[in-house]
Motif scaffolding. Sequence first.
Motif, PDB file in Angstrom:
ATOM      1  N   LEU A  26       0.839  -1.190   0.000  1.00  0.00           N
ATOM      2  CA  LEU A  26       0.000   0.000   0.000  1.00  0.00           C
ATOM      3  C   LEU A  26       0.877   1.243   0.000  1.00  0.00           C
ATOM      4  CD1 LEU A  26      -2.858   1.185   0.579  1.00  0.00           C
ATOM      5  CD2 LEU A  26      -2.425   0.791   2.997  1.00  0.00           C
ATOM      6  N   THR A  27       0.551   2.197  -0.854  1.00  0.00           N
ATOM      7  CA  THR A  27       1.257   3.478  -0.842  1.00  0.00           C
ATOM      8  C   THR A  27       0.250   4.572  -0.532  1.00  0.00           C
ATOM      9  OG1 THR A  27       2.804   2.695  -2.497  1.00  0.00           O
ATOM     10  CG2 THR A  27       2.643   5.077  -2.230  1.00  0.00           C
ATOM     11  N   ILE A  28       0.601   5.443   0.411  1.00  0.00           N
ATOM     12  CA  ILE A  28      -0.285   6.559   0.754  1.00  0.00           C
ATOM     13  C   ILE A  28       0.442   7.859   0.408  1.00  0.00           C
ATOM     14  CG2 ILE A  28      -1.600   7.700   2.575  1.00  0.00           C
ATOM     15  CD1 ILE A  28      -1.566   4.980   4.044  1.00  0.00           C
ATOM     16  N   ARG A  29      -0.253   8.710  -0.336  1.00  0.00           N
ATOM     17  CA  ARG A  29       0.334   9.984  -0.759  1.00  0.00           C
ATOM     18  C   ARG A  29      -0.236  11.137   0.055  1.00  0.00           C
ATOM     19  NH1 ARG A  29      -1.472   7.011  -4.671  1.00  0.00           N
ATOM     20  NH2 ARG A  29       0.050   5.761  -5.786  1.00  0.00           N
ATOM     21  N   PRO A  30       0.512  12.262   0.137  1.00  0.00           N
ATOM     22  CA  PRO A  30       0.047  13.400   0.929  1.00  0.00           C
ATOM     23  C   PRO A  30      -1.361  13.833   0.513  1.00  0.00           C
ATOM     24  CG  PRO A  30       2.290  13.781   0.206  1.00  0.00           C
ATOM     25  CD  PRO A  30       1.833  12.524  -0.472  1.00  0.00           C
ATOM     26  N   GLY A  31      -2.195  14.099   1.496  1.00  0.00           N
ATOM     27  CA  GLY A  31      -3.525  14.646   1.229  1.00  0.00           C
ATOM     28  C   GLY A  31      -4.545  13.644   0.732  1.00  0.00           C
ATOM     29  N   GLU A  32      -4.133  12.385   0.597  1.00  0.00           N
ATOM     30  CA  GLU A  32      -5.052  11.371   0.068  1.00  0.00           C
ATOM     31  C   GLU A  32      -6.053  10.917   1.131  1.00  0.00           C
ATOM     32  OE1 GLU A  32      -4.297   7.698  -2.987  1.00  0.00           O
ATOM     33  OE2 GLU A  32      -2.911   7.982  -1.339  1.00  0.00           O
TER      34      GLU A  32
END
Length: 292
Positions: A26-32
């Motif tokens: 899992l990758t989480i990006r800023p503001g997601e």
Amino acid sequence: MIELHNISKSYASTGRSRPAVQGVSLTIRPGEFLALVGPNGSGKSTLLGILAGTLAPDHGEIIGRPRVSVVLQTVALDPLLTIRENATIFARVFGVPGDEIDQRFESLARIATLSDRADDRVGSLSGGLARRADILRAAMTRPELLLLDEPTSGLDRTSQAAVFEMLESLRKDHRVAIVLATHLLSEAESADRVLLLRQGRIIREGSAESFVAELGFSHVLHVTAGDAEAVDLPDAVKYARGGEVFFGDSSEAIRTEADRLFEQDIPVATRAANLADVYDIEFSSHTSEVSA
Ligand code: ADP
Ligand code: MG
């Protein structure tokens, strides 16, 4: 911001055959804004614990260490202290510079629409206000990643909407990434990405719209279980929830059949397909996964 690679986690009692979280990447990006959706026991809370760094995975790799704050299922505030006192103490404990605390608090109290209740004891607040105060508290450290575990459970619709407005403001004003565990499909629908979990695995990932588009039908007709026999939609996808039976088909087929049933005085409802339909079809034989 944070990447999980092939993460697995077992509890001593879950046994070797079925880890609580299994092979999750899992990758989480800023503001997601991510929603974790799945039945009880599917691994949502465990995955949040791993993202929070409070649970160590047995296998796999975590890249990135964003500032994380967590909002748990039960409000983590002292009921005898005011909202301001709770938030201030939390901020001090987590090393927020003293000269920034007041300004942060005032700004977050506005986002939470709690400015006029700031000096009320938490114990005197309704469930919805206490929940917003708890999120305010968590936001005091300016997290880059905010994790919430079923934050609206037990709240009425108005309070639930207010919590969501607050989260939306935090995301806009502070670019906080949000991971929300929920079993409410209506909440997950507003996420950028929905992760469907089953038995600790991510079985599907995408936007609610993309899931609905992949259903193969656009509209749904429902009747009570007793009236299901009267429905003549041979090509429809059929599934049940509670005492209702659902038929998924094209909007035209649904409309024609609804008219025909209406003529026979059979009560029907029709609507556009939504994420709840995706969920019901995916989990129709897996309503609960809590091991006995
Ligand atoms: P969810 O939040 O989706 O309900 P959890 O992450 O809480 O799922 O649980 C996933 C699985 O791990 C379940 O089978 C649950 O019984 C088990 N589990 C969760 N926490 C513990 C724990 N502290 N000790 C033992 N087993 C646990
Ligand atoms: Mg949970």
